[in-house]
Design an enzyme around this catalytic site. Structure first.
Site, PDB file in Angstrom:
ATOM      1  N   HIS A 129      -0.768  17.300   4.215  1.00 29.75           N
ATOM      2  CA  HIS A 129      -1.906  17.930   4.885  1.00 29.75           C
ATOM      3  C   HIS A 129      -1.524  19.331   5.372  1.00 29.75           C
ATOM      4  CE1 HIS A 129      -3.906  14.217   4.616  1.00 29.75           C
ATOM      5  NE2 HIS A 129      -3.822  13.778   5.862  1.00 29.75           N
ATOM      6  N   GLY A 189       0.810  -1.217   0.000  1.00 30.25           N
ATOM      7  CA  GLY A 189       0.000   0.000   0.000  1.00 30.25           C
ATOM      8  C   GLY A 189       0.841   1.263   0.000  1.00 30.25           C
ATOM      9  N   SER A 248      -4.136  11.689  -0.797  1.00 29.01           N
ATOM     10  CA  SER A 248      -3.353  10.477  -0.558  1.00 29.01           C
ATOM     11  C   SER A 248      -3.687   9.829   0.773  1.00 29.01           C
ATOM     12  CB  SER A 248      -1.859  10.778  -0.628  1.00 29.01           C
ATOM     13  OG  SER A 248      -1.484  11.731   0.354  1.00 29.01           O
ATOM     14  N   LYS A 263     -11.203  11.683  16.074  1.00 25.56           N
ATOM     15  CA  LYS A 263      -9.847  11.152  16.239  1.00 25.56           C
ATOM     16  C   LYS A 263      -8.903  12.257  16.691  1.00 25.56           C
ATOM     17  CE  LYS A 263     -10.112   7.613  12.599  1.00 25.56           C
ATOM     18  NZ  LYS A 263      -9.643   7.289  11.230  1.00 25.56           N
ATOM     19  N   CYS A 310      -2.763  10.731  10.974  1.00 25.86           N
ATOM     20  CA  CYS A 310      -1.826  11.610  10.260  1.00 25.86           C
ATOM     21  C   CYS A 310      -2.040  13.083  10.588  1.00 25.86           C
ATOM     22  CB  CYS A 310      -1.929  11.375   8.747  1.00 25.86           C
ATOM     23  SG  CYS A 310      -3.619  11.409   8.103  1.00 25.86           S
ATOM     24  N   VAL A 318       1.282   3.569   2.311  1.00 20.47           N
ATOM     25  CA  VAL A 318       2.084   3.735   3.530  1.00 20.47           C
ATOM     26  C   VAL A 318       3.156   2.658   3.603  1.00 20.47           C
ATOM     27  CG1 VAL A 318       2.038   3.751   6.051  1.00 20.47           C
ATOM     28  CG2 VAL A 318       0.223   4.899   4.767  1.00 20.47           C
ATOM     29  N   ASN A 338       1.780  13.827   4.831  1.00 20.70           N
ATOM     30  CA  ASN A 338       0.924  12.925   5.607  1.00 20.70           C
ATOM     31  C   ASN A 338       1.276  11.452   5.446  1.00 20.70           C
ATOM     32  OD1 ASN A 338      -0.393  13.788   2.950  1.00 20.70           O
ATOM     33  ND2 ASN A 338      -1.472  11.865   3.363  1.00 20.70           N
ATOM     34  N   SER A 352      -1.511 -10.201  -3.527  1.00 22.33           N
ATOM     35  CA  SER A 352      -0.222  -9.526  -3.709  1.00 22.33           C
ATOM     36  C   SER A 352       0.968 -10.449  -3.486  1.00 22.33           C
ATOM     37  CB  SER A 352      -0.112  -8.340  -2.748  1.00 22.33           C
ATOM     38  OG  SER A 352      -1.086  -7.360  -3.024  1.00 22.33           O
ATOM     39  N   ARG A 358     -11.361  17.368   3.188  1.00 19.08           N
ATOM     40  CA  ARG A 358     -10.522  16.790   2.131  1.00 19.08           C
ATOM     41  C   ARG A 358     -10.458  17.794   0.980  1.00 19.08           C
ATOM     42  NH1 ARG A 358      -7.464  12.678   3.366  1.00 19.08           N
ATOM     43  NH2 ARG A 358      -9.221  11.336   3.959  1.00 19.08           N
TER      44      ARG A 358
END
Length: 331
Positions: free
Chosen positions: A237, A13, A160, A208, A130, A15, A310, A41, A230
């Protein structure tokens, strides 16, 4: 020097790939890497520091061979199921998902802010959200000096942060394809909608930030509110942060306090058009702060503009910083 074994879960992925990049840059004393992902994968080959590694399917037996560390980058359900398995095998898990963040038995860590919390782990350490991570550096600097009374977040979060499908939606400029991630087009648009909406009208992303800020700063009494948005930016960010203090401050002293905090870069010269931007924070591990000015509507307040990558500082780099500090302590 002792050599360590490290696993990456969710290596394919955004990250996970960034974790690999950061590990290559830092060249930590890792002797063995193992990369895990979904069945589809499995078999994909990645190179780390010139050596090829084949992606393996993640199973309940993946940690039987023993690892010192595992970095999880595969979402909450994967972390819920597999992180305790890894921890029970003696592996220290650094988890990028939200699953363990508010668990009282799991430290929530930004290394520049509260690394001492990580040393009291019980096998799992949570990486914060993030948008929370980048805010913590300036807030910790100011909390220690002036004691924060209230924080108001307004975020401008890059696409992203929502993954590859979200990036595909951003590329869908003429809206000719069905959206993969967002309920509305993100190209040429802003969505005040990150994660699901809760009964109180806040989005989960906003909650969060509120709860994680209190936990990381050890301030359950702190007044925090947030609006998260967003925006059609690929990466990094940006955040407007309004802070009210219990104590008064001198502006020069406050600026000096920000300048001296680790990995916090002050970019603040509006007359020369110098201020943090997503396009310049991209690819960096530092947090950038600027547009520092008094909030003249309250007795002791400040406005800040805070920007960070981020995917790196907001996820991968923060996780690897935690691993790095743990290695230093155990070497």
């Amino acid at each position: 020097m002792k050599k360590f074994k490290l696993a990456i879960v969710g290596a394919t992925g955004l990250v996970g790939r960034s974790v690999i990049q950061v590990l290559e840059e830092k060249k930590l004393p890792i002797q063995t890497y193992s990369l895990f992902a979904s069945k589809k994968s499995a078999g994909t080959v990645f190179s780390i520091l010139g050596k090829n590694y084949t992606i393996e399917e993640l199973t309940q037996k993946s940690f039987d061979c023993g690892f010192d560390f595992a970095v999880f980058c595969a979402g909450g359900e994967i972390s819920k199921k597999y992180a305790p398995i890894a921890a029970n095998k003696g592996c220290i898990v650094v988890d990028n998902s939200s699953y363990f963040r508010m668990d009282d038995n799991v430290p929530l860590v930004v290394p520049e802010v509260n690394m001492e919390d990580a040393f009291g782990h019980h096998g799992i350490i949570a990486n914060p959200n993030c948008s929370t991570i980048q805010a913590m550096l300036p807030l910790k600097a100011l909390e220690d000096k002036y004691h924060i009374k209230r924080v108001v977040y307004s975020t401008y979060q890059a696409v992203s942060g929502a993954g590859k499908d979200a990036l595909d939606d951003l590329e869908n400029k003429n809206h000719s394809k069905a959206l993969k991630k967002f309920p509305h087009p993100i190209y040429n648009n802003c969505l005040p909608h990150i994660d699901v909406f809760m009964e109180n009208g806040y989005s989960k992303e906003e909650l969060k930030m509120i709860h994680e800020t209190k936990k990381i700063l050890h301030r359950p009494d702190l007044k925090v509110t947030a609006t998260t948005v967003r925006v059609p930016v690929t990466n990094s960010h940006s955040e407007s942060i309004n802070v009210e203090f219990e104590k008064d401050f001198e502006m020069n002293d406050l600026i000096h306090t920000l300048k001296c905090f680790p990995n916090l870069i002050l970019q603040d010269n509006p007359s020369s058009n110098l201020y943090p931007m997503a396009i310049t924070a991209n690819g960096h591990d530092e947090v950038f702060v600027g547009r520092v000015r008094r909030d003249e509507s309250v007795k002791s307040g400040i406005n800040l503009w805070v920007v960070a990558d981020n995917i790196r500082k907001g996820a991968a780099s923060n996780a690897i910083q935690i691993v790095e500090k743990l290695i230093e302590k155990n070497s």
